[in-house]
Scaffold this motif. Structure first.
Motif, short mmCIF file in Angstrom:
data_model
loop_
_atom_site.label_atom_id
_atom_site.label_comp_id
_atom_site.label_asym_id
_atom_site.label_seq_id
_atom_site.Cartn_x
_atom_site.Cartn_y
_atom_site.Cartn_z
N TYR A 5 20.67 -84.16 30.12
CA TYR A 5 21.94 -83.62 29.18
C TYR A 5 23.20 -83.99 30.24
CZ TYR A 5 17.69 -81.16 28.12
OH TYR A 5 16.85 -81.10 26.89
N ARG A 17 26.86 -80.83 27.64
CA ARG A 17 25.68 -81.19 26.90
C ARG A 17 24.88 -81.32 26.22
NH1 ARG A 17 29.56 -86.83 27.41
NH2 ARG A 17 27.40 -87.15 26.14
N ASP A 18 24.50 -80.88 25.21
CA ASP A 18 23.25 -81.07 24.79
C ASP A 18 23.02 -81.57 23.24
OD1 ASP A 18 20.32 -80.13 23.42
OD2 ASP A 18 21.07 -78.48 22.58
N ASP A 19 23.43 -83.31 23.83
CA ASP A 19 23.12 -84.47 22.47
C ASP A 19 21.55 -84.51 22.05
OD1 ASP A 19 25.37 -85.06 23.06
OD2 ASP A 19 24.69 -86.40 24.97
N SER A 21 19.98 -81.45 20.91
CA SER A 21 19.95 -80.56 19.56
C SER A 21 20.32 -81.27 18.44
CB SER A 21 20.22 -79.30 19.91
OG SER A 21 21.64 -79.29 19.57
N PRO A 23 23.31 -79.58 14.86
CA PRO A 23 24.22 -80.76 15.94
C PRO A 23 24.30 -80.78 16.97
CG PRO A 23 25.52 -79.13 14.77
CD PRO A 23 23.79 -78.96 14.39
N PRO A 24 24.73 -82.60 17.90
CA PRO A 24 24.83 -81.86 19.01
C PRO A 24 25.85 -81.03 19.91
CG PRO A 24 24.85 -83.53 18.51
CD PRO A 24 24.75 -83.41 17.75
N ARG A 25 25.94 -80.21 20.75
CA ARG A 25 26.96 -79.09 20.55
C ARG A 25 27.43 -78.76 22.65
NH1 ARG A 25 23.58 -73.37 20.34
NH2 ARG A 25 21.78 -74.47 21.80
N GLU A 26 28.31 -78.61 22.92
CA GLU A 26 28.40 -78.40 24.83
C GLU A 26 28.01 -76.20 24.58
OE1 GLU A 26 32.23 -79.87 25.39
OE2 GLU A 26 31.85 -81.77 25.23
N LEU A 27 27.54 -76.54 26.09
CA LEU A 27 27.55 -74.94 26.73
C LEU A 27 27.60 -74.82 27.73
CD1 LEU A 27 23.19 -76.29 25.97
CD2 LEU A 27 25.31 -74.30 24.41
N ALA A 37 24.53 -68.69 25.58
CA ALA A 37 24.43 -70.46 25.63
C ALA A 37 24.86 -70.99 27.20
CB ALA A 37 25.30 -70.81 25.47
#
Length: 115
Positions: A5, A17-19, A21, A23-27, A37
């Protein structure tokens, strides 16, 4: 070490960054209105720290992120100190030229035809 991550360092607005998931997202690693989150980002940060500890072969002391980071840094400082002491104990290379080349021709080739 490539982290599972990756971190996006932006001072007080840092994120994980959660690549994995879709779609990829930033937490966010700061408290926002979305508490879930933030909690997930801290969980991913804990996973990254565990990954670093496993990579560095440092035993996990606690579930505390800062305590584990402190353990990693202290281990690296200890290794660095031991390595620098070993370097200090090595014999020094003498100064000056290591190879003395005599003056004059290095290779004497006889004149005339070779048989």
């Amino acid at each position: 070490v490539p982290l599972c991550y990756p971190l996006k360092i932006m001072s007080s607005r840092s994120a994980v960054r959660d690549d994995l998931s879709v779609p990829p997202r930033e937490l966010p690693l700061s408290r926002t209105k979305d508490r879930a989150a933030f909690d997930r980002a801290v969980y991913f940060l804990l996973k990254d720290v565990r990954q670093l500890m496993s990579y560095c072969r440092v035993p996990r002391v606690t579930k505390d992120i800062l305590g584990n980071l402190d353990t990693i840094f202290n281990e690296f400082l200890r290794i660095d100190t031991v390595f620098s002491r070993q370097l200090e104990q090595r014999p020094r290379v003498p100064e000056g030229p290591l190879l003395v080349v005599p003056e004059g021709p290095l290779l004497v080739v006889p004149e005339g035809p070779l048989l």
